[in-house]
Design an enzyme around this catalytic site. Sequence first.
Site, mmCIF file in Angstrom:
data_model
loop_
_atom_site.group_PDB
_atom_site.id
_atom_site.type_symbol
_atom_site.label_atom_id
_atom_site.label_comp_id
_atom_site.label_asym_id
_atom_site.label_seq_id
_atom_site.Cartn_x
_atom_site.Cartn_y
_atom_site.Cartn_z
ATOM 1 N N SER A 42 0.812 -1.217 0.000
ATOM 2 C CA SER A 42 0.000 0.000 0.000
ATOM 3 C C SER A 42 0.846 1.268 0.000
ATOM 4 O O SER A 42 0.333 2.358 -0.262
ATOM 5 C CB SER A 42 -0.938 0.012 1.213
ATOM 6 O OG SER A 42 -1.893 -1.021 1.125
ATOM 7 N N GLY A 53 -2.838 3.583 -3.599
ATOM 8 C CA GLY A 53 -3.382 4.555 -4.540
ATOM 9 C C GLY A 53 -4.850 4.896 -4.371
ATOM 10 O O GLY A 53 -5.500 4.553 -3.382
ATOM 11 N N CYS A 79 -9.391 -1.991 3.673
ATOM 12 C CA CYS A 79 -8.634 -0.823 3.221
ATOM 13 C C CYS A 79 -9.047 -0.403 1.797
ATOM 14 O O CYS A 79 -10.145 0.103 1.619
ATOM 15 C CB CYS A 79 -7.147 -1.084 3.336
ATOM 16 S SG CYS A 79 -6.159 0.432 3.373
ATOM 17 N N LEU A 80 -8.217 -0.610 0.782
ATOM 18 C CA LEU A 80 -8.633 -0.279 -0.582
ATOM 19 C C LEU A 80 -9.864 -1.090 -0.958
ATOM 20 O O LEU A 80 -10.762 -0.594 -1.652
ATOM 21 C CB LEU A 80 -7.498 -0.548 -1.569
ATOM 22 C CG LEU A 80 -7.810 -0.233 -3.037
ATOM 23 C CD1 LEU A 80 -8.049 1.264 -3.244
ATOM 24 C CD2 LEU A 80 -6.702 -0.722 -3.959
ATOM 25 N N GLN A 87 -12.867 0.718 0.159
ATOM 26 C CA GLN A 87 -13.214 1.853 -0.700
ATOM 27 C C GLN A 87 -13.854 1.383 -2.001
ATOM 28 O O GLN A 87 -14.807 1.997 -2.493
ATOM 29 C CB GLN A 87 -11.951 2.673 -0.972
ATOM 30 C CG GLN A 87 -11.343 3.284 0.281
ATOM 31 C CD GLN A 87 -9.885 3.662 0.105
ATOM 32 O OE1 GLN A 87 -9.364 3.725 -1.002
ATOM 33 N NE2 GLN A 87 -9.201 3.912 1.217
ATOM 34 N N ASN A 97 -3.261 2.238 7.201
ATOM 35 C CA ASN A 97 -2.388 2.779 6.168
ATOM 36 C C ASN A 97 -3.232 3.127 4.954
ATOM 37 O O ASN A 97 -3.468 2.287 4.087
ATOM 38 C CB ASN A 97 -1.304 1.771 5.781
ATOM 39 C CG ASN A 97 -0.469 2.256 4.603
ATOM 40 O OD1 ASN A 97 -0.443 3.454 4.302
ATOM 41 N ND2 ASN A 97 0.177 1.341 3.912
ATOM 42 N N GLY A 99 -4.657 6.739 2.396
ATOM 43 C CA GLY A 99 -4.708 8.177 2.135
ATOM 44 C C GLY A 99 -6.059 8.644 1.622
ATOM 45 O O GLY A 99 -6.235 9.835 1.369
ATOM 46 N N TYR A 100 -7.009 7.710 1.456
ATOM 47 C CA TYR A 100 -8.342 8.041 0.948
ATOM 48 C C TYR A 100 -9.393 7.546 1.926
ATOM 49 O O TYR A 100 -9.134 6.636 2.729
ATOM 50 C CB TYR A 100 -8.564 7.411 -0.437
ATOM 51 C CG TYR A 100 -7.709 8.038 -1.510
ATOM 52 C CD1 TYR A 100 -8.214 9.036 -2.345
ATOM 53 C CD2 TYR A 100 -6.376 7.653 -1.674
ATOM 54 C CE1 TYR A 100 -7.420 9.627 -3.318
ATOM 55 C CE2 TYR A 100 -5.576 8.239 -2.637
ATOM 56 C CZ TYR A 100 -6.096 9.224 -3.460
ATOM 57 O OH TYR A 100 -5.311 9.809 -4.406
ATOM 58 N N HIS A 125 -6.742 -2.329 9.238
ATOM 59 C CA HIS A 125 -6.133 -3.623 8.922
ATOM 60 C C HIS A 125 -6.340 -4.623 10.066
ATOM 61 O O HIS A 125 -5.563 -4.630 11.026
ATOM 62 C CB HIS A 125 -4.636 -3.457 8.648
ATOM 63 C CG HIS A 125 -4.345 -2.807 7.342
ATOM 64 N ND1 HIS A 125 -4.171 -3.523 6.181
ATOM 65 C CD2 HIS A 125 -4.217 -1.499 7.007
ATOM 66 C CE1 HIS A 125 -3.940 -2.682 5.179
ATOM 67 N NE2 HIS A 125 -3.962 -1.456 5.660
ATOM 68 N N GLU A 151 -5.679 -7.708 9.980
ATOM 69 C CA GLU A 151 -4.578 -8.679 10.002
ATOM 70 C C GLU A 151 -3.388 -8.145 10.790
ATOM 71 O O GLU A 151 -2.484 -8.905 11.139
ATOM 72 C CB GLU A 151 -4.159 -9.046 8.578
ATOM 73 C CG GLU A 151 -3.280 -8.057 7.865
ATOM 74 C CD GLU A 151 -4.030 -6.849 7.331
ATOM 75 O OE1 GLU A 151 -3.375 -5.925 6.819
ATOM 76 O OE2 GLU A 151 -5.272 -6.823 7.430
#
Length: 381
Positions: A45, A221, A246-247, A250, A288, A290-291, A331, A333
């Site tokens: 990430s 990203g 996380c991603l 989103q 971790n 940024g969005y 996270h 995990e």
Amino acid sequence: MQARLLLEDGTLFTGQSFGAEGASVGEVVFNTGITGYQEVISDPSYCGQIVTMTFPLIGNYGITRDDFESVRPFIHGFVTRRYEEVPSNWRAQDSLGHLLKEYGIIGISEVDTRMLTRIIRRHGVMKGILTTGSERVEELQERMGTTPLPRNQVAWTSTKNIFSSPGTKERIVLIDYGAKSGILRELTQRGCDVIVVPHNTTADEIRRLHPDGIQLSNGPGDPKDVPESVETVRQLLGEYPIFGICLGHQLFALACGADTDKLKFGHRGGNHPVKELASGRCYITSQNHGYTVKEESVAGTDLVVTHINNNDKTIEGLKHATFPAFSVQYHPEAAPGPFDSSYLFDQFLDMIREHKLKNPERPRQAQLSEMLRGELQYAQK
């Protein structure tokens, strides 16, 4: 050897080089973890970013094979206050500096990381260039300005081929957007039969693997840079139980009609408090990203907010009001970090079992008979 870090706003930091030589451009971010620098470095990430550790002493326990979160690091630079060249740890198999040099990553120490972190908190994350060369500041500024930040980090970090980690229980398809090893580890520890697939695997290709559930991994990203992944999640929604991290969280939100936005300086560290709204309990989480999912965009969708960040009240968890699907921004995990939230993997498996009870599969013999009848009818035409 001297190294320099130049920020987009013109701030220049000078320090000592360790790791590789050369120059590298990336987005400058900070992580507040006290331990876990190896897991941070190897977390996909962070692809394309220059990572600053706020804890002042880095490198003192070296590098250990068992602590990697991916096959290789993808960061574009590493910034520390003090670098310890000789580790003191019976588990250590290598030094941090040698690891960075092996993968062509520049490290810089003797930097005032408190000042750097305050700049990022005040002005937001920004582009930077890290160099061990003797270029003039004007040359560095020109190079930084003409070097775009990457937008294809998911493709860089995702597996290129399907592979499996066999188990005897539920079959989970793990869509790899830049997955940490910890996710696979949590699933295999529970006996799951895990099939890891590339980020661009289609919904039909996933269906042919006959999964019991879908795990959406973390990754680097902007989630809007992978619209094909959003469409895949949208097609699978309601058909299989889904758990996003996380991603993946989103992408799940975008697939359900919500929207995402970039945070000023993101959440990166192992000590972020998250409140579970149903119980009122606070969990300390590893993060971790940024969005974030925009709170106002959830209204009018079938999404329900389940967790919020106790610091800035941003959304940390969602579930679908109708379908068996949920996600978290942090996270569970936990590598590195606390283990408070590992129960979410058990919750995912419970969801799968409940879904299978409500939607029993047709007997295989009936499926085969129907398929053979279809082939016979086609042959007779």
